[in-house]
Scaffold this motif. Structure first.
Motif, short mmCIF file in Angstrom:
data_model
loop_
_atom_site.label_atom_id
_atom_site.label_comp_id
_atom_site.label_asym_id
_atom_site.label_seq_id
_atom_site.Cartn_x
_atom_site.Cartn_y
_atom_site.Cartn_z
N VAL A 335 0.87 -1.18 0.00
CA VAL A 335 0.00 0.00 0.00
C VAL A 335 0.90 1.22 0.00
CG1 VAL A 335 -1.84 1.25 1.18
CG2 VAL A 335 -1.77 -1.25 1.28
N SER A 336 1.08 1.82 -1.19
CA SER A 336 1.94 2.98 -1.35
C SER A 336 3.28 2.72 -0.65
CB SER A 336 1.22 4.23 -0.83
OG SER A 336 1.97 5.38 -1.08
N HIS A 337 3.76 3.71 0.13
CA HIS A 337 4.98 3.51 0.93
C HIS A 337 4.64 3.21 2.38
CE1 HIS A 337 7.83 4.75 -2.20
NE2 HIS A 337 6.94 5.68 -2.52
N VAL A 338 3.37 2.93 2.65
CA VAL A 338 2.91 2.76 4.03
C VAL A 338 3.07 1.33 4.52
CG1 VAL A 338 0.93 3.01 5.57
CG2 VAL A 338 1.27 4.63 3.70
N ALA A 339 2.76 0.37 3.65
CA ALA A 339 2.73 -1.03 4.09
C ALA A 339 3.11 -1.95 2.94
CB ALA A 339 1.35 -1.39 4.63
N ARG A 340 3.59 -3.10 3.29
CA ARG A 340 3.88 -4.15 2.30
C ARG A 340 3.60 -5.50 2.95
NH1 ARG A 340 8.89 -6.49 3.44
NH2 ARG A 340 10.20 -5.28 4.88
N PHE A 341 3.55 -6.53 2.11
CA PHE A 341 3.25 -7.88 2.58
C PHE A 341 4.41 -8.82 2.25
CE2 PHE A 341 -0.79 -5.82 1.77
CZ PHE A 341 -1.54 -6.14 2.89
N SER A 383 0.25 -17.53 6.38
CA SER A 383 1.57 -17.43 5.76
C SER A 383 1.92 -15.99 5.40
CB SER A 383 1.61 -18.28 4.49
OG SER A 383 0.82 -17.71 3.46
N VAL A 384 0.99 -15.06 5.59
CA VAL A 384 1.18 -13.67 5.19
C VAL A 384 1.47 -12.81 6.40
CG1 VAL A 384 0.11 -11.66 4.09
CG2 VAL A 384 -0.34 -13.95 3.19
N THR A 385 2.44 -11.91 6.26
CA THR A 385 2.77 -10.94 7.31
C THR A 385 2.66 -9.54 6.74
OG1 THR A 385 4.30 -12.49 8.39
CG2 THR A 385 4.55 -10.16 8.93
N LEU A 386 1.98 -8.68 7.47
CA LEU A 386 1.84 -7.28 7.09
C LEU A 386 2.93 -6.46 7.77
CD1 LEU A 386 0.26 -4.79 5.97
CD2 LEU A 386 -1.10 -4.88 8.08
N HIS A 387 3.68 -5.68 6.99
CA HIS A 387 4.73 -4.81 7.51
C HIS A 387 4.27 -3.36 7.34
CE1 HIS A 387 7.84 -8.02 7.84
NE2 HIS A 387 7.13 -8.56 6.87
N VAL A 388 4.15 -2.64 8.46
CA VAL A 388 3.61 -1.28 8.45
C VAL A 388 4.68 -0.31 8.94
CG1 VAL A 388 1.77 0.24 9.26
CG2 VAL A 388 1.31 -2.19 8.91
N LYS A 389 4.80 0.82 8.26
CA LYS A 389 5.72 1.87 8.70
C LYS A 389 5.07 2.67 9.81
CE LYS A 389 8.60 2.69 4.63
NZ LYS A 389 9.02 3.69 3.63
N GLY A 390 5.65 2.62 10.99
CA GLY A 390 5.08 3.34 12.12
C GLY A 390 4.00 2.51 12.79
#
Length: 421
Positions: A335-341, A383-390
């Motif tokens: 999601v933009s630069h906010v989150a990735r999987f 199996s999925v991990t959400l990585h969030v900035k902040g």
């Protein structure tokens, strides 16, 4: 868990968030096969009693169950589609299906042709409407997902659909050029209804058909790539757009690997059937006085075994492709630069789970199906991990403030039925 690694990859629209540490949030699924069995059996029984009329209610109950038990950063998803709109969409689809079957069964070739032509022309519209419906009915922490692609963008992405039609028009026209007798035989059959001996099939004709098949597969792969990339890039949460990294050749590689798995499975099952057939022949030879009965048994068993070979050989390949495609998608979107999987799904484990579930479903005459569905969904989800900035609270709060008014697209409900894979 905090790390200092950046999100990387192809960037979407510039985010309103400043770079921060990345928090990892593994997805969770809290449902169970026993719980879902109760939902599933009620859906099946009511659908049978109502001759299928209960289908939209069953779809909504199923979606709500899986959504409410899927936790993203500790918060469940919500499915908020209105039941009335789902029923209207279902009724519309049923009326169109009945109208097409009436036209086909009463010999109205012109009407059937118009239905097929309209279906091909509307296929991109129906797909986009389904995606609009699916994302618009999904909520998480007060955030509404949106699919913002314009109809022009949808139809531009759908060019493989029309290319596929042109490929087979070219193949058919080319076969007539290579063999004028073929065109004459087809005209005789169409005009007089008489069976005519078909002309000899030449190597050139075979090469043309093979080329058509290869181009068709490439068109199908391109269509899948275009639709998935458009779905991600035009998905929006608040003011943040989706981010997409895969390229077309990534999809081609998955399909090629799937074909290789299918061939290996066919060879393996064929070898197994060959061994069993050899044993049967030896048994027939030892029972020469009852040859007729044994030959009948061998023929019946061979036919049944051949059918099961196709089913069993395709199941691992389909599961392998599903797992590989799931990995490719969830390892390369954000999601933009906010989150990735990130995804750690193992293809081999998922294939084995699918085979086990298929066998248990067959042995229980279908009653194991809800347990199979839950186990496969759980393996993929967890199996999925959400990585969030902040922090999640800060990010979601900002997205909620970015969020605009609701989307109302009643036409989307006509195709928004297949909600849980």
């Amino acid at each position: 868990m905090n790390t200092n690694q950046s999100s990387g990859g192809a960037a979407g629209p510039m985010s309103t968030f400043m770079p921060m540490n990345i928090d990892a949030h593994p997805l969770e699924f809290t449902g169970s096969g026993g719980e879902y069995f109760r939902v599933w059996i009620v859906n099946v029984l009511l659908s049978i009693v109502t001759l299928g009329i209960y289908t939209p209610w069953a779809r909504r109950r199923t979606a709500q169950y899986f959504y409410s038990h899927t936790l993203v950063a500790g918060s469940p998803l919500e499915f908020t589609a209105q039941q009335r709109k789902m029923v209207m969409g279902f009724v519309l689809l049923m009326l169109l299906t009945i109208a097409y079957n009436l036209a086909a069964n009463t010999g109205q070739d012109t009407a059937v042709g118009l239905f097929l032509l309209a279906g091909a022309a509307l296929a991109p519209f129906i797909w986009a409407s389904a995606m609009r419906f699916r994302l618009g009915a999904t909520r998480w922490r007060g955030l509404r997902l949106q699919f913002t692609a314009s109809w022009k963008e949808v139809y531009l992405a759908s060019w493989p659909v029309f290319a596929l039609a042109l490929v087979w028009f070219g193949v058919f026209y080319g076969l007539q050029l290579l063999s004028p007798d073929l065109a004459q035989a087809l005209e005789t059959i169409e005009e007089e209804g008489k069976k005519q001996p078909m002309p000899r099939f030449t190597p050139a004709m075979g090469g043309l058909v093979l080329l058509g098949l290869v181009l068709s597969v490439l068109c199908v792969i391109r269509m899948e790539y275009n639709f998935k990339s458009l779905l991600v890039l035009k998905a929006q949460v608040g003011a943040e757009k989706g981010r997409w990294k895969p390229v077309y050749m990534d999809f081609v590689k998955v399909w090629m690997a799937t074909v290789a798995v299918f061939i290996l499975c066919v060879v393996g099952f064929s070898a197994l059937i060959g061994i069993l057939a050899g044993s049967s022949i030896a048994l027939v030879a030892s029972q020469s006085n009852r040859l007729g009965l044994w030959m009948f048994v061998v023929i019946i068993v061979s036919i049944i075994a051949g059918i099961f070979i196709l089913i069993l050989a395709s199941a691992p390949a389909r599961a392998y492709r599903e797992a590989r495609m799931f990995q490719l998608m969830w390892n390369n979107i954000g999601v933009s630069h906010v989150a990735r999987f990130k995804c750690h799904l193992k293809s081999g484990q998922y294939v084995w789970l699918r085979i086990k579930n298929m066998l248990l479903t067959l042995l229980t005459l279908g009653l194991y199906r809800p347990f199979a569905r839950v186990s496969e969904y759980r393996m993929k989800c967890e199996s999925v991990t959400l990585h969030v900035k902040g922090g999640v609270e800060q990010v979601t709060g900002a997205m909620v403030r970015q969020q605009q008014g609701g989307l109302g697209d009643a036409l989307a409900d006509a195709a928004g039925l297949d909600l849980i894979g």
